[in-house]
Design a protein around this motif. Structure first.
Motif, PDB file in Angstrom:
ATOM      1  N   ASN A 183      -6.512  -8.516   2.067  1.00 61.57           N
ATOM      2  CA  ASN A 183      -5.212  -7.859   1.868  1.00 61.57           C
ATOM      3  C   ASN A 183      -4.780  -7.753   0.412  1.00 61.57           C
ATOM      4  OD1 ASN A 183      -4.607  -7.314   4.618  1.00 61.57           O
ATOM      5  ND2 ASN A 183      -4.079  -9.481   4.913  1.00 61.57           N
ATOM      6  N   ILE A 215      -5.706  -5.773  -3.192  1.00 61.51           N
ATOM      7  CA  ILE A 215      -6.438  -4.613  -3.682  1.00 61.51           C
ATOM      8  C   ILE A 215      -6.775  -4.827  -5.158  1.00 61.51           C
ATOM      9  CG2 ILE A 215      -6.337  -2.132  -4.111  1.00 61.51           C
ATOM     10  CD1 ILE A 215      -4.577  -1.902  -1.629  1.00 61.51           C
ATOM     11  N   LYS A 252       0.842  -1.203   0.000  1.00 63.83           N
ATOM     12  CA  LYS A 252       0.000   0.000   0.000  1.00 63.83           C
ATOM     13  C   LYS A 252       0.875   1.250   0.000  1.00 63.83           C
ATOM     14  CE  LYS A 252      -3.483  -2.625   2.536  1.00 63.83           C
ATOM     15  NZ  LYS A 252      -4.213  -2.816   3.816  1.00 63.83           N
ATOM     16  N   GLU A 305     -10.624  -3.469  -1.466  1.00 66.14           N
ATOM     17  CA  GLU A 305      -9.682  -4.406  -0.852  1.00 66.14           C
ATOM     18  C   GLU A 305     -10.418  -5.600  -0.278  1.00 66.14           C
ATOM     19  OE1 GLU A 305      -6.105  -4.525   2.528  1.00 66.14           O
ATOM     20  OE2 GLU A 305      -7.385  -2.748   2.323  1.00 66.14           O
TER      21      GLU A 305
END
Length: 391
Positions: free
Chosen positions: A65, A67, A4, A62
């Motif tokens: 975990n 995306i 991220k 998401e």
């Protein structure tokens, strides 16, 4: 797991990444990257938009975990250039950071808790477990928050585990397993949050509470921050400037002048209604004088249906069956104020559709409307004939 990048740098606009998977679900196409600058929808904040290799990214979410980036056209695995629509991102950063400061100020000043948050495209709402909110409370909250903004204090983010969460000054205690991200503006707000935020409060610029309304026993607060608050002020300033010119006064005297003119208009309306009532009564008296029967028929070419109903109101004080029409508005009024058994509502229900009209009513009164005068005239003549033949 997707790395991220938006947490490492919420101001990141472009970067290179690797497309590791392309998924087709019905008519939708999703792309998975090894790392992403795109914020996924969550925590009350909408997802980022932008492009991947020139193909528009329209939605990001998401799950487990990973995306997923919904794109308009199919892409192939491999290197990708990612570009975030930063004006939209920064707008959300201003709104979300502003919401934290408002919620923190409410908690500090009045021990109110934020029970719901929505960041929309036009405004932000907060649901607070306090009701009612007074104007003085709103002014105090606004003043406290904007003072803090001008101090240009930093927003800090850090990760804590479940044990250390209770050691933070967080206004919101939640039961979680594992680590959780904290967003803090020292001495104003501290709260678990997964959203993107500005680095310093000065970047919010301005916060304005637009209105407060009752919602499920709580208070729903509408706010705008940053550029949204500026645009809102600009629109309202233009409105006030226009009204000031029209009323030939400055802003400070505008409300006084508007109230004065409103009172004058209401007084004129009362006088006008009195005159309309008097004219209607005179017209009703004339119709009665000209009638030798227990019924009255009259079609008005230039009177509005409101005027016709006023005449009908005056006639209703006397024992007549009457049919009045407004050719101007293509409406008809049918009233039976006698002992004769004649249901106006039932007649309309049974016959008005045959004449392409719409309407209905009760036994003693019915009214209808038509798209053209020809159909209205035919129905009017039909009713007149029916009434004449009634014994």
């Amino acid at each position: 797991m997707t790395e991220k990048l938006y947490y490492l740098d919420s101001y990141l606009k472009e970067c290179e990444a690797e497309i590791v998977d392309v998924i087709k679900e019905e008519e939708k196409i999703f792309v998975v990257l090894d790392k992403t600058p795109f914020y996924p929808e969550g925590g009350g904040q909408p997802s980022d938009t932008g492009s991947i290799n020139g193909v528009k990214v329209i939605y990001v979410y998401e799950k487990d975990n990973i995306i997923y980036h919904q794109v308009e056209k199919e892409l192939k695995c491999g290197k990708a250039m990612c570009s975030v629509e930063f004006e939209r991102r920064f707008d959300f950063m201003q709104q979300h950071s502003g919401e934290h400061l408002i919620s923190g100020a409410i908690y500090r000043l009045y021990e109110g808790n934020n029970k719901g948050f929505h960041l929309g495209e036009d405004y932000v709402t907060l649901d607070i477990d306090i009701y009612p909110f007074t104007d003085n409370m709103v002014h105090e909250i606004e003043g406290e928050v904007n003072r803090y903004i001008y101090m240009n204090e930093p927003f800090t983010t850090y990760i804590v585990d479940k044990e250390n969460l209770n050691k933070t000054p967080s206004r919101k205690k939640i039961d979680v397993e594992g680590d959780i991200r904290i967003v803090e503006a020292k001495d104003m707000d501290c709260c678990p949050c997964c959203g993107t935020h500005v680095l310093r409060t000065g970047e919010i610029g301005l916060i304005k509470i637009l209105k407060v309304e009752k919602y499920k026993g709580m208070s729903r607060i509408y706010i705008k921050c940053g550029k949204r608050a500026y645009e809102d002020f600009k629109v309202k300033h233009d409105i006030i400037s226009t009204l000031s010119r029209q009323f030939s006064t400055d802003e400070k005297c505008l409300i006084k002048n508007v109230n004065k003119q409103s009172e004058e208009i209401l007084d004129l309306k009362r006088q006008l209604n009195d005159l309309k009532t008097k004219l209607a009564e005179e017209e009703a008296l004339k119709l009665i004088e000209d009638s030798n029967e227990s019924f009255i028929f009259k079609s008005y070419e230039n009177k509005s249906f409101e005027e016709v109903k006023c005449i009908g109101e005056a006639l209703s004080k006397k024992p007549y069956i009457f049919i009045l029409t407004s050719l101007k508005d293509k409406n008809i009024l049918f009233v039976n104020n006698t002992d004769i058994e004649l249901s106006c509502g039932n007649i309309f229900k049974e016959h008005i559709n045959k004449f392409n009209g719409k309407g209905g009513g009760r036994n003693e009164k019915a009214q209808g409307s038509f798209n053209n005068i020809e159909d209205l005239d035919k129905f009017y003549l039909f009713l007149c004939e029916m009434v004449r033949n009634t014994k």
